[in-house]
Write an enzyme that holds these catalytic residues in place. Sequence first.
Site, PDB file in Angstrom:
ATOM      1  N   THR A 134      -7.528 -51.681 -13.491  1.00 48.60           N
ATOM      2  CA  THR A 134      -8.872 -51.224 -13.150  1.00 48.60           C
ATOM      3  C   THR A 134      -9.945 -51.883 -14.022  1.00 48.60           C
ATOM      4  OG1 THR A 134     -10.296 -49.267 -13.294  1.00 48.60           O
ATOM      5  CG2 THR A 134      -8.365 -49.252 -14.698  1.00 48.60           C
ATOM      6  N   ASP A 135     -11.159 -51.912 -13.508  1.00 45.38           N
ATOM      7  CA  ASP A 135     -12.298 -52.396 -14.305  1.00 45.38           C
ATOM      8  C   ASP A 135     -12.642 -51.424 -15.432  1.00 45.38           C
ATOM      9  OD1 ASP A 135     -13.360 -50.358 -12.722  1.00 45.38           O
ATOM     10  OD2 ASP A 135     -14.941 -51.578 -11.820  1.00 45.38           O
ATOM     11  N   GLU A 136     -12.132 -50.180 -15.340  1.00 44.03           N
ATOM     12  CA  GLU A 136     -12.521 -49.170 -16.320  1.00 44.03           C
ATOM     13  C   GLU A 136     -12.006 -49.493 -17.718  1.00 44.03           C
ATOM     14  OE1 GLU A 136     -12.375 -45.153 -14.841  1.00 44.03           O
ATOM     15  OE2 GLU A 136     -12.511 -45.842 -12.774  1.00 44.03           O
ATOM     16  N   TYR A 160      -7.906 -41.696 -18.732  1.00 48.09           N
ATOM     17  CA  TYR A 160      -7.347 -42.531 -17.649  1.00 48.09           C
ATOM     18  C   TYR A 160      -7.450 -44.013 -18.013  1.00 48.09           C
ATOM     19  CZ  TYR A 160      -7.486 -45.347 -13.370  1.00 48.09           C
ATOM     20  OH  TYR A 160      -7.284 -46.336 -12.447  1.00 48.09           O
ATOM     21  N   LYS A 164      -4.493 -46.864 -18.698  1.00 46.71           N
ATOM     22  CA  LYS A 164      -4.368 -48.113 -17.927  1.00 46.71           C
ATOM     23  C   LYS A 164      -4.458 -49.316 -18.870  1.00 46.71           C
ATOM     24  CE  LYS A 164      -4.139 -48.609 -14.001  1.00 46.71           C
ATOM     25  NZ  LYS A 164      -2.951 -48.699 -13.093  1.00 46.71           N
TER      26      LYS A 164
END
Length: 356
Positions: A134-136, A160, A164
């Site tokens: 993810t970009d997060e 989260y 990741k």
Amino acid sequence: MENVVLVTGGAGFIGSALVRLLRRVEPLGVVNLDKLTYAGHRANIDALAGDSGHVFVHGDIGDLELVRRLFQEHRPRAVMHLAAETHVDRSILGARPFLETNVLGTHALLAAAREYHADCGPDRDRFRFLLVSTDEVYGSLGPSDPAFTETTPYDPRSPYAASKAAADHLTAAWFHTYGLPVLITNCSNNYGPRQYPEKLIPLMILLAMEGLPLPVYGDGLNVRDWLYVDDHARALRLVLDKGRPGQTYNIGGAAEIANIDLIRTLCRRLDDLMPESPHRPHERLIRFVPDRPGHDRRYAMNFKKVKSELGWEPRESFVSGLFQTIDWYLEHPEWIQAVAGPEFRQWLKRQYGTAA
Ligand code: NAD
Ligand code: TYD
């Protein structure tokens, strides 16, 4: 090695779109390993019933013996790893399942993949382990910061995102330390049919259809970069076939929009599609609620690398993709009934205090 891919999380939102694509275009055999958590549903893979090229396995990626057995039985040429706990709000309430699946589960898959890869003889160069991330992991952007690139330093903010990021680092370590041919993709917010309705777009559609309040966190000016799920699935296939081992590829939608603008567009579309609805105008249902703790302000993806190296770019424009998505939810009440049951109602009550 067989022309088979072991897909994890293939009964989820993105995984099921990917599995459908893998079976449709230059088909590959698929072994689909999914635990069927609250977010995974057989209804997402109904279309594959009777397809002998798709084998569904109900199980946990953290079950090392099971994963080892699947490698030996099916001799896949690749793993496409999507299984994860995926919702930021749930990770804020309790991080443990995120660590178990996203970190330890990824570790189990990597360990089994490494053993298998070592045992593949001359075929071993063809093997790939693709992690979907993810970009997060890159943190939060200010309004005029340039979009995230593959070299943006990691700065995860939510449990989260941290889980990741750990999975990404483990996967990269398996490349550098053990020579496992890994690929990592980091994508922006996905949307489209079959997304579990805890995420913004399907949540707003379902709540608005029922005339329930639409909870907007904070000032509603947080920005996300929306990627249509089928565009994402197409990118994943391309990275699998042509990506360079050890590399990361960012995948974005070129569609930045503030949450409040998105929700207003969605409400107006529902007004047009549901002229008889007693809840029109749906914008009346919008409620600004206390902000999510640590709420990242803006995400945006620079996807020049995947465009220049592999020729991928998104095809769907945001408004057309959003309208197709709304149409899909309105046309599939049976899916909503199968997926948004008592567990979903409990979530609404717990997170928003919405009695529904
Ligand atoms: P999802 O929540 O819809 O689906 C996740 C799937 O994984 C479910 O089918 C669930 O049953 C399965 N699963 C969970 N734990 C498991 C376990 N221990 N063993 C086996 N299966 C398990 O998620 P999604 O939106 O389809 O996301 C897929 C991947 O893409 C995730 O890795 C996520 O981090 C990543 N991602 C998603 C988005 C997005 O906007 N949805 C954006 C960036 C990255
Ligand atoms: P979400 O779909 O949870 O994805 P992510 O947190 O991974 O980006 O949320 C998208 C955006 O919508 C995010 O800025 C939080 C906001 N949001 C709300 O304003 N209200 C809600 O009820 C939800 C679920 C999200």
